[in-house]
Design an enzyme around this catalytic site. Structure first.
Site, PDB file in Angstrom:
ATOM      1  N   ASN A  83      -0.693  -5.788   2.870  1.00 14.91           N
ATOM      2  CA  ASN A  83      -0.935  -4.853   3.989  1.00 14.91           C
ATOM      3  C   ASN A  83      -2.365  -4.317   4.029  1.00 14.91           C
ATOM      4  O   ASN A  83      -2.596  -3.163   4.391  1.00 14.91           O
ATOM      5  CB  ASN A  83       0.031  -3.666   3.925  1.00 14.91           C
ATOM      6  N   GLU A 100       5.161  -8.209   8.124  1.00 17.71           N
ATOM      7  CA  GLU A 100       6.459  -8.763   7.755  1.00 17.71           C
ATOM      8  C   GLU A 100       7.423  -8.853   8.938  1.00 17.71           C
ATOM      9  O   GLU A 100       7.574  -7.917   9.714  1.00 17.71           O
ATOM     10  CB  GLU A 100       7.097  -7.949   6.632  1.00 17.71           C
ATOM     11  N   LYS A 107      -0.982   2.907   0.561  1.00 15.38           N
ATOM     12  CA  LYS A 107      -2.250   2.190   0.711  1.00 15.38           C
ATOM     13  C   LYS A 107      -3.453   3.009   0.247  1.00 15.38           C
ATOM     14  O   LYS A 107      -4.442   2.431  -0.220  1.00 15.38           O
ATOM     15  CB  LYS A 107      -2.436   1.750   2.171  1.00 15.38           C
TER      16      LYS A 107
END
Length: 309
Positions: free
Chosen positions: A264, A293, A238
């Site tokens: 995300n 998820e 990320k």
């Protein structure tokens, strides 16, 4: 009579000596075998190693909790980290293989060769019922499907292949002539993904490239003969979302209308990326709320950023 008595005495002594020798021999031969664990059993050393490993994992769990408290990490993020690292490590140790390998084995056993949708269904089944894994998942997968269909891309880039789940979903939607380049930094995971993609029969549409995004992106025009991408899916580290987006811009890999879709962005989160695209005059952004998820309680979401040139 005395001779007979002496003879019997000698024989008795010899018999006694033989018995003692046999006993000694038995004890000598028995001693090593008693030190070897019978086949199919667990030795004391195995138990000791397992105990050490459990203590190590417990210690890591405590450190993770302390780190979360110090950094004020949200509860949902802590749950993800726990499953992604601690639980995974424990199961890997006792199973003797990796989560990714177990996922592949399940797909190969239950899905149909050449049928990508059956492979997708097998992955969803395994991750929702047996072991959690960090695929985009079924709920957010439907959002991704919708974005890809609207985009109708010819050249696609994916950052973060993992086991190939999102690549399979994308391959089911794009036209036969479209090409998806999927970047994965972990060569072991990339090999799992390649086998999954080949089994599903979409290897003509999907090409997995192993390496870091910061090394590969600058070489895409030259080595992969890419002009620009119509669609980019971000699902890797990320903290690389924002730098890699800027890298794509710097190397002229985005055109007016290129769609970036980032997973995300809430959990674990990509605040730097959101700040960059939402405050940039070069992007038009849309947020899609969802859940992490294979979980219906922990909030997550996808960010679509359309490059305006």
């Amino acid at each position: 009579m005395r001779f007979i008595t002496e003879w019997n005495s000698v024989n008795s002594e010899e018999d006694s000596s033989k018995v003692q020798k046999r006993r000694a021999k038995t004890e000598i031969t028995a001693e090593p075998s008693s030190m070897i664990a019978p086949q199919g059993t667990v030795s004391h050393l195995d138990y000791q190693m397992a105990a050490y490993y459990v203590v190590l994992i417990a210690s890591l769990g405590i450190l993770l909790l302390v780190f979360a408290l110090l950094k004020k990490i949200r509860y949902d993020m802590l749950v993800v980290l726990w499953h992604a690292f601690i639980v995974k490590s424990i199961i890997n140790f006792f199973k003797g293989n990796t989560r990714e390998q177990r996922l592949l084995d399940f797909a190969l056993k239950t899905a149909t060769r050449g049928d990508p949708q059956s492979v997708i269904n097998a992955i969803d089944q395994y991750c929702s019922q047996t072991e959690w894994a960090m695929n985009i998942g079924d709920e957010k997968g439907l959002i991704m499907d919708k974005v890809v269909k609207e985009c109708n891309p010819d050249m696609l880039l994916e950052m973060g292949t993992y086991c190939g789940y999102s690549a399979l979903r994308t391959a089911c939607i794009i036209k036969p002539t479209a090409q998806l380049l999927s970047l994965e930094i972990d060569p072991r995971v990339a090999e799992i993904a390649k086998q999954m993609i080949e089994f599903a029969g979409v290897q003509d549409k999907v090409k997995v490239i192993v390496g870091s995004t910061q090394d590969i992106i600058p070489q895409l025009k030259k080595k992969s003969e890419v002009d620009t991408f119509d669609y980019v899916f971000l699902d890797h580290w990320k903290d690389r979302y924002a730098p890699d987006t800027k890298l794509l811009e710097e190397h002229g890999l985005l055109r007016k209308g290129t769609v970036l879709l980032a997973d995300n962005v809430i959990c674990p989160g990509a605040p730097e990326f959101l700040q960059y695209v939402r405050n940039s005059p070069h992007y038009e952004c849309t947020y899609y709320p969802a859940h992490i998820e294979y979980n219906k309680t922990i909030e997550d979401g996808l960010e679509k950023a359309v490059f305006k040139g």
